[in-house]
Scaffold this active site. Structure first.
Site: not given
Length: 828
Positions: A187, A259
């Site tokens: 991320e 995710e």
């Protein structure tokens, strides 16, 4: 169509390794990709994956968790790698117990599943410090996650260590192992713009990709949430509640969802977040409708933040995440079953999805139809994105009723095989039953011991001194939640003051001349706070001892090396009645991390420790007290939890195993989402649109998981509590977690299957067999039209059995009941 053969040469590059692997009977798997999917051994594949984090469960739990994941229709297991768990001290490694990552991956392999290795090694994951070891901050010129040699050297050392361990164990696909993808960084795109040095950030992320690819693992490397400045030698992927409208940054690479958040994590001041099975299924179906190729549930099993591993700050010990498998590994129904049904339908049209031509047609009223065609076969998706309107949609002459916020999948473009809003799986209500072990006393018998604070009530015998107030993470290297700041001053005569302490917390206790004069903790999200306490100084030398505590280190955001904790800089002042201050900030401060009980390892209950039972009278509501009791393990193999209601804040151990921090005195805030739950509409965990929350106004976490492997059968087990803030252990009790009620609703023509789960639990009563609209929730249904015929059929088929299946036919409606939907409720 061009296929990138990123892994096709693995068998040649690692020839010796593969020859050895093949000698052991293991084949070589190639992994490549194109713009439609991963290509495994030359076959395009749809991959459905789920996250299970090995340190958040026990090795004894791993086979069952993985087995249930496979039975739920998963192809792969995804996990982060936990740097600070594996390297708690620089160049001192831990691969034992629940950090035995190779054993975990071998369990995945034994189950016949693929694996996705997310090395990071920054991971976020609501894990302490985002997985980064605190000792990194001891290294000069360290800048985390930047083009900075000190950080890159350590990151490469750990990444190489993990990869070599995986290679040595033949875990990569090209060696016959289960790993088909590997991830570097995590991320980073979310924080690149906050780092104040775009060039360094760009150089770092490209260095990460180059370093990873030099490792020659033979499988593609991915980067999640990296939508700009994407290195050419990685595949960028999506994280979020919905990823159907997201596409990778370039052509030729597949659409991967690393995710899909099945719920949300929990903080000590927050209620429980619940994401409905209908909404998750809606998101997954849309993703595959819009050319998705690999989808991973984060989490499929959340588990437990044992010990001091929870991040935050203020993340709870439970990491349940409202996942399809609950914190303890039980099926969360109907979420588990509904997604299993979806997976089955998606897999039935796999070849059409990855090979077929497709056409998207946008109808009015937010309806989209996608038709995939391969030769003479077709498969269709119908998508209704309205959040309040059911619609009739006509496709190829057939009309289909489409509930709001739902997707229907038609494997032949004629018959609906699955609709995301129509749940056919059973609902299971799990209940907690008190320990029913024979000869167990009605209440636990406690002994106790004071935490020895005396050595810390002066400024002597510290680890070192400084004429400044130091930052806690660096000073303690996060080896304990606790850091003592101690100083002294000479004072002429007696006088009253206000002790003022400014801290970045998260919690603070203040002692003056050996007396506790004040305590406070910060509200979640506002970790700078002040403690003000009235104190009296006597003539001569006075001692001030400040105990600062952290409650999980920050796991998300930029510039970790600049994130402070503790009383760094202060100020610390004594203020008299006239407002005149004595500034102690630059006094000589003595530092010591940890408590005496931690150094003595009281939680191990070694021989020679002097516990007091005071003729059965146990002190309560007294801070810094250790409690001990013994108990028998609950019978059977059901989940065991300990209810710590009545306690305040501290840590619990069973037979020396750290269950984690407890804080049942911290109640969850009242929030609007606690009084509203509708699967329709966008789910979000932050902001004004929260919904489907439970537990408002209740203890944030009352029950704590005691894995069966922590327990001894047939002999006493020991529970030890360190009660930091002052509580009452008299209400502590152990429970088994079992299925209570099971419920299913189905239409005439369908079959209803009821199951009481594992461990030989059987159906004891049939409580409801109602046609029409049954009011209430599973476990407390009422209303509708009770059918004696249906009751008789389910009683005969189900009582005394672990599971049963009954076909719903018109004859079961009985006299007076209209045909339609039958709701059945049974007790286990």
């Amino acid at each position: 169509m061009k296929t990138t053969m990123a892994a096709a040469a693995t068998c040649l590059v690692a020839l010796l390794v593969v020859v050895l692997a093949e000698a052991a009977g293991v084949g070589c798997t190639t992994v490549a990709y194109n713009d439609r999917s991963l290509v495994i051994d030359g076959e395009r594949r749809i991959i459905i994956s789920g996250s299970i984090h090995y340190p958040r469960s026990t090795p004894e739990m791993w086979p069952d968790l993985i087995k249930k994941a496979k039975e739920g229709g998963l192809d792969a297991i995804e996990t982060y790698v936990f740097w600070n768990g594996h390297e708690p001290h620089r160049r001192q490694y831990n691969f034992e117990g629940n950090y035995d990552i190779i054993r975990f991956f071998k369990e995945i392999q034994n189950a016949g599943l693929y694996a996705i290795l997310r090395i990071g090694p920054y991971i976020c994951g609501e894990w302490n410090y985002g997985g980064l070891p605190a000792w990194l901050r001891d290294i000069p010129q360290m800048q985390f996650r930047m083009h900075n040699a000190p950080f890159e050297n350590e990151m490469e050392n750990f990444t190489t260590l993990i990869i070599n361990k995986m290679k040595d164990a033949n875990m990569f696909a090209g060696q016959g192992g289960p790993i088909i993808l590997a991830q570097i960084e995590n991320e980073y795109g979310n924080v690149m713009g906050q780092l104040n040095n775009n060039q360094s950030a760009s150089e770092y992320i490209h260095w990460c990709a180059d370093m990873a690819n030099k490792q020659n693992v033979g499988v593609p490397w991915i980067m999640c949430q990296q939508d700009s400045d994407v290195p050419h030698n990685v595949v960028n992927t999506c994280n979020g509640f919905y990823c159907h409208d997201w596409f990778p940054n370039r052509t030729g690479i597949p659409k991967i969802w690393t995710e899909n958040w099945t719920g949300w994590f929990k903080a000590w001041d927050k209620p429980d977040f619940h994401r409905s099975a209908e909404d998750i299924a809606f998101a997954v179906a849309m993703f595959f409708q819009k050319r998705g190729s690999l989808q991973n549930y984060y989490m499929y099993h959340g588990g437990t933040n044992f010990g001091r591993t929870s991040g935050g700050p203020y993340i709870t010990t439970s990491y349940d995440y409202d996942a399809p498998l609950d914190e303890y590994g039980n099926l969360r129904q109907p979420k588990y079953g509904h997604l299993k049904d979806l997976h089955s339908v998606i897999k039935s049209i796999e070849k059409i999805l990855v090979h077929g031509e497709y056409v998207d047609a946008n109808y009015s009223d937010n309806v989209t139809v996608t038709k995939y065609t391969l030769g003479s076969t077709s498969a269709c998706f119908i998508n209704n994105r309205n959040d309040n309107k059911d619609l009739n949609v006509t496709l190829d002459g057939n009309t289909h009723l489409l509930p709001a916020w739902s997707v229907s999948i038609l494997p032949d473009c004629k018959t609906v095989a699955f609709n995301s809003a129509k749940i056919k799986a059973q609902t299971t209500i799990m209940v907690k039953k008190a320990n029913m072990v024979e000869k167990e006393p009605e209440s636990l018998k406690w002994s106790w011991m004071r935490e020895n604070l005396t050595p810390f009530m002066t400024d002597e015998k510290g680890s070192y001194r400084k004429n400044e107030l130091l930052e806690q993470i660096v000073t303690s290297t996060d080896q304990s939640d606790y850091l003592w700041y101690r100083t002294s001053l000479d004072h002429k005569g007696e006088a009253s003051y206000t002790l003022f302490v400014n801290t970045t917390g998260h919690e603070l206790y203040a002692f003056v001349n050996g007396m506790l004069v004040g305590k406070n903790h910060s509200p979640n999200g506002h970790f700078v706070f002040q403690l003000e306490s009235a104190v009296k100084l006597h003539d001569g030398k006075n001692y001030i001892s400040l105990l600062s505590a952290t409650i999980g280190l920050k796991n998300y955001g930029p510039l970790f090396e600049k994130m402070p904790a503790g009383i760094v800089g202060g100020p610390v002042k004594l203020i008299d009645n006239n407002g005149t201050g004595i500034d102690l900030s630059n006094s000589s401060w003595s530092y010591k991390a940890g408590l005496a009980g931690e150094y003595r390892q009281i939680h191990l209950d070694k021989p020679g420790y002097r516990w007091d039972n005071n003729n059965g009278t146990v002190p309560i509501n007294r801070p810094f007290t250790w409690y001990k009791t013994t108990f028998q393990a609950p019978a059977g193999q059901d989940t065991v939890v300990v209810d710590l209601l009545g306690l305040n804040k501290g840590v619990a151990w069973v037979n020396g195993n750290n269950l984690g921090r407890y804080w049942p005195s911290y109640t969850a805030a009242e929030m609007g989402g606690c009084h509203h739950c509708d699967y329709r509409g966008v789910f979000q965990a932050e902001g004004d649109g929260q919904k489907c929350l439970t537990g408002c106004g209740e203890p944030s976490q009352r029950y704590y998981h005691v894995p069966r492997s922590f327990l001894k059968n047939g002999e006493p087990n020991t529970l030890i509590l360190f009660e930091e803030a002052g509580g009452d252990p008299s209400q502590v009790i152990f429970h088994s977690v079992v299925a209570g009620s099971v419920c299913v609703s189905a239409e005439v023509g369908d079959a209803i299957t009821l199951s009481c789960g594992q461990h030989s639990k059987t159906i004891s009563t049939i409580d409801v067999t109602s046609f029409g609209v049954a009011r209430g929730q599973c476990g407390a249904y009422e209303g509708g039209c009770e059918s004696k015929a249906a009751y008789k059929a389910f009683t005969e088929a189900c009582l005394g059995k672990e599971s049963c299946t009954v076909q719903i036919i018109n004859a079961l409606t009985g006299s007076g009941c209209l045909s339609g939907v039958l709701t059945v409720q049974a007790s286990c």
